[in-house]
Write an enzyme that holds these catalytic residues in place. Structure first.
Site, PDB file in Angstrom:
ATOM      1  N   SER A  71      36.322  43.137  52.494  1.00  9.49           N
ATOM      2  CA  SER A  71      35.551  42.392  51.422  1.00  9.49           C
ATOM      3  C   SER A  71      35.929  40.917  51.400  1.00  9.49           C
ATOM      4  CB  SER A  71      36.200  42.913  49.911  1.00  9.49           C
ATOM      5  OG  SER A  71      37.693  43.157  50.022  1.00  9.49           O
ATOM      6  N   PHE A 108      49.553  25.897  49.393  1.00  8.04           N
ATOM      7  CA  PHE A 108      49.361  27.224  48.738  1.00  8.04           C
ATOM      8  C   PHE A 108      50.396  28.118  48.746  1.00  8.04           C
ATOM      9  CE2 PHE A 108      44.287  27.342  49.663  1.00  8.04           C
ATOM     10  CZ  PHE A 108      44.105  26.173  48.726  1.00  8.04           C
ATOM     11  N   HIS A 168      40.956  41.977  52.835  1.00  5.45           N
ATOM     12  CA  HIS A 168      40.231  41.466  51.916  1.00  5.45           C
ATOM     13  C   HIS A 168      40.424  40.134  52.469  1.00  5.45           C
ATOM     14  CE1 HIS A 168      38.726  40.177  47.874  1.00  5.45           C
ATOM     15  NE2 HIS A 168      39.646  39.276  47.774  1.00  5.45           N
ATOM     16  N   GLU A 203      36.506  37.173  49.437  1.00  2.00           N
ATOM     17  CA  GLU A 203      36.865  36.554  47.874  1.00  2.00           C
ATOM     18  C   GLU A 203      36.100  35.263  48.143  1.00  2.00           C
ATOM     19  OE1 GLU A 203      40.551  37.119  46.007  1.00  2.00           O
ATOM     20  OE2 GLU A 203      40.802  34.809  45.633  1.00  2.00           O
ATOM     21  N   ASP A 229      47.925  32.380  35.824  1.00  2.00           N
ATOM     22  CA  ASP A 229      49.026  31.649  35.318  1.00  2.00           C
ATOM     23  C   ASP A 229      48.501  30.749  34.275  1.00  2.00           C
ATOM     24  OD1 ASP A 229      51.008  32.465  37.357  1.00  2.00           O
ATOM     25  OD2 ASP A 229      49.639  31.789  38.722  1.00  2.00           O
TER      26      ASP A 229
HETATM   27  P1  FAD Z   1      51.598  40.492  36.753  1.00  2.88           P
HETATM   28  O1  FAD Z   1      51.427  41.825  37.447  1.00  2.88           O
HETATM   29  O2  FAD Z   1      51.677  40.666  35.349  1.00  2.88           O
HETATM   30  O3  FAD Z   1      52.909  39.990  37.245  1.00  2.88           O
HETATM   31  C1  FAD Z   1      53.220  38.624  36.967  1.00  2.88           C
HETATM   32  C2  FAD Z   1      54.774  38.334  36.910  1.00  2.88           C
HETATM   33  O4  FAD Z   1      55.498  39.210  35.935  1.00  2.88           O
HETATM   34  C3  FAD Z   1      55.542  39.100  38.196  1.00  2.88           C
HETATM   35  O5  FAD Z   1      56.557  38.420  38.503  1.00  2.88           O
HETATM   36  C4  FAD Z   1      55.866  40.475  37.616  1.00  2.88           C
HETATM   37  O6  FAD Z   1      57.235  41.118  38.130  1.00  2.88           O
HETATM   38  C5  FAD Z   1      56.302  40.074  36.183  1.00  2.88           C
HETATM   39  N1  FAD Z   1      55.754  41.308  35.182  1.00  2.88           N
HETATM   40  C6  FAD Z   1      54.598  42.156  35.430  1.00  2.88           C
HETATM   41  N2  FAD Z   1      54.549  43.014  34.490  1.00  2.88           N
HETATM   42  C7  FAD Z   1      55.597  42.819  33.579  1.00  2.88           C
HETATM   43  C8  FAD Z   1      56.292  43.621  32.490  1.00  2.88           C
HETATM   44  N3  FAD Z   1      55.594  44.443  31.700  1.00  2.88           N
HETATM   45  N4  FAD Z   1      57.290  43.111  31.864  1.00  2.88           N
HETATM   46  C9  FAD Z   1      57.891  42.111  32.604  1.00  2.88           C
HETATM   47  N5  FAD Z   1      57.567  41.653  33.649  1.00  2.88           N
HETATM   48  C10 FAD Z   1      56.559  41.795  34.214  1.00  2.88           C
HETATM   49  N6  FAD Z   1      45.149  33.879  39.481  1.00  2.88           N
HETATM   50  C11 FAD Z   1      44.068  33.323  38.689  1.00  2.88           C
HETATM   51  O7  FAD Z   1      44.297  32.604  37.920  1.00  2.88           O
HETATM   52  N7  FAD Z   1      42.659  33.756  38.990  1.00  2.88           N
HETATM   53  C12 FAD Z   1      42.341  34.733  39.978  1.00  2.88           C
HETATM   54  O8  FAD Z   1      41.158  34.836  40.139  1.00  2.88           O
HETATM   55  C13 FAD Z   1      43.250  35.155  40.694  1.00  2.88           C
HETATM   56  N8  FAD Z   1      42.926  36.443  41.801  1.00  2.88           N
HETATM   57  C14 FAD Z   1      44.062  36.915  42.557  1.00  2.88           C
HETATM   58  C15 FAD Z   1      43.708  37.679  43.414  1.00  2.88           C
HETATM   59  C16 FAD Z   1      44.764  38.274  44.102  1.00  2.88           C
HETATM   60  C17 FAD Z   1      44.385  39.459  45.287  1.00  2.88           C
HETATM   61  C18 FAD Z   1      46.059  37.964  43.882  1.00  2.88           C
HETATM   62  C19 FAD Z   1      47.172  38.541  44.662  1.00  2.88           C
HETATM   63  C20 FAD Z   1      46.281  36.868  43.060  1.00  2.88           C
HETATM   64  C21 FAD Z   1      45.329  36.346  42.313  1.00  2.88           C
HETATM   65  N9  FAD Z   1      45.694  35.394  41.245  1.00  2.88           N
HETATM   66  C22 FAD Z   1      44.681  34.777  40.586  1.00  2.88           C
HETATM   67  C23 FAD Z   1      46.953  34.730  41.090  1.00  2.88           C
HETATM   68  C24 FAD Z   1      47.712  35.573  40.169  1.00  2.88           C
HETATM   69  O9  FAD Z   1      46.942  35.355  38.865  1.00  2.88           O
HETATM   70  C25 FAD Z   1      49.271  35.126  39.995  1.00  2.88           C
HETATM   71  O10 FAD Z   1      49.952  35.250  40.979  1.00  2.88           O
HETATM   72  C26 FAD Z   1      49.956  35.289  38.663  1.00  2.88           C
HETATM   73  O11 FAD Z   1      51.073  34.702  38.735  1.00  2.88           O
HETATM   74  C27 FAD Z   1      50.225  36.778  38.488  1.00  2.88           C
HETATM   75  O12 FAD Z   1      49.217  37.568  38.376  1.00  2.88           O
HETATM   76  P2  FAD Z   1      49.357  39.286  38.347  1.00  2.88           P
HETATM   77  O13 FAD Z   1      48.165  39.852  37.720  1.00  2.88           O
HETATM   78  O14 FAD Z   1      49.792  39.466  39.813  1.00  2.88           O
HETATM   79  O15 FAD Z   1      50.383  39.331  37.121  1.00  2.88           O
END
Ligand code: FAD
Length: 281
Positions: free
Chosen positions: A12, A212, A262, A14, A105
């Protein structure tokens, strides 16, 4: 990696939603070129806090109307349940069936965290409100998330997303295949059974790559960094070397059973499609 071999590989690309009319035109050309490679889907990023909400939606709807299979990203930080529900409802109505569910973030200056704290809460919300409508992708971090207090805690947090209903994962990019193999092995040891697809970042510009990588916690190996640094402004050499490094990484990952790739295209077709062709995908 054994159990990852049983998954049908998915390849895929992005994209991100452009800001200008020129960017929109460029993206149209890019996706036309990439579509010829027949990817399983295109994903479109979403700025956390809703900063690209309209642009992501417009890009996704345009691509969906063109007949592409699109997986919109959706980040929940800074959003309300109502907002998130409205976006998902729209996607459901136009026939989108795959979502990349993220925390995101908070943009600087935005103080309100909103009604979701972590991505596992978003995954649970999507399941609760839309049942099995969407195939849910989540993010995985083979070199661990920069905010995680430890590798083990981060893994547990990744498991929370799977327990909440994630169907598959896409990783942050990395250049160290062993980090990915170790991450997958740790997941398998815990009985986790979803495809974890490596995210691949082609190497375009040294300064951009370092910026990055520093932000997202991806390690650029010293030997790669040193070589790229030595090429200075010689873009041709940076690209040639980068293509060799990234193609070799992809070959190693696929040979070991990675369930697809990806590509983070940054809205350009050239480097990703060259790697794709070299791999004979
Ligand atoms: P989470 O899975 O929620 O994790 C974030 C942090 O919190 C981690 O350190 C984790 O250990 C901790 N954590 C998770 N759950 C809990 C809990 N229940 N209790 C306590 N701590 C917890 N960003 C964007 O803004 N837009 C995008 O479109 C985007 N696309 C992305 C696509 C991919 C494939 C990847 C890998 C990243 C992408 N990001 C994007 C970046 C991403 O949003 C950031 O890395 C962000 O900081 C974390 O998102 P996450 O969904 O992994 O968060």
């Amino acid at each position: 990696m054994e159990s990852q071999k049983k998954f049908e590989p998915t390849f895929s690309f992005e994209l991100f939603p452009p800001q200008t009319a020129q960017g929109i035109e460029k993206l149209r050309k890019t996706r036309q070129q990439l579509a010829q490679l027949n990817p399983k889907f295109f994903s479109v990023t979403f700025g956390a806090g809703g900063s690209t909400r309209e642009r992501t939606l417009e890009t996704v709807l345009e691509m969906q109307a063109e007949g592409h299979k699109v997986a919109p990203h959706l980040s929940c930080i800074g959003s309300t349940r109502e907002n998130i529900h409205a976006v998902l409802k729209k996607y459901q109505e136009v026939g989108i069936r795959q979502i990349v569910a993220l925390r995101g973030d908070l943009p600087s200056g935005m103080a309100q965290a909103g009604e979701f704290r972590y991505a596992n809460e978003l995954v649970a919300f999507i399941k609760q409100e839309f049942s099995e409508t969407f195939h849910i992708e989540v993010a995985a971090y083979p070199e661990y998330h920069p905010q995680a207090s430890s590798a083990q805690v981060d893994l547990q947090n990744f498991f929370r997303k799977v327990e909440a209903g994630a169907d598959s994962a896409i990783t942050q990019y990395f250049y160290n295949a062993d980090a990915y193999f170790n991450f997958v092995a740790s997941c398998e040891k815990q009985g986790l059974d979803i495809p974890i697809v490596p995210g691949i970042m082609p190497i375009n510009k040294f300064s951009q790559l370092i910026r990055f990588s520093d932000t997202c916690g991806a390690e650029v190996p010293r030997w790669v960094r040193k070589k790229l640094e030595g090429y200075g402004d010689d873009t041709e050499s940076v690209h040639a070397f980068g293509l060799d490094v990234v193609t070799a990484l992809c070959e190693r990952l696929l040979a070991a059973g990675a369930p697809g790739l990806h590509f983070y295209t940054l809205n350009t077709a050239g480097l990703s499609s060259t790697i794709w062709r070299r791999l004979g995908i």
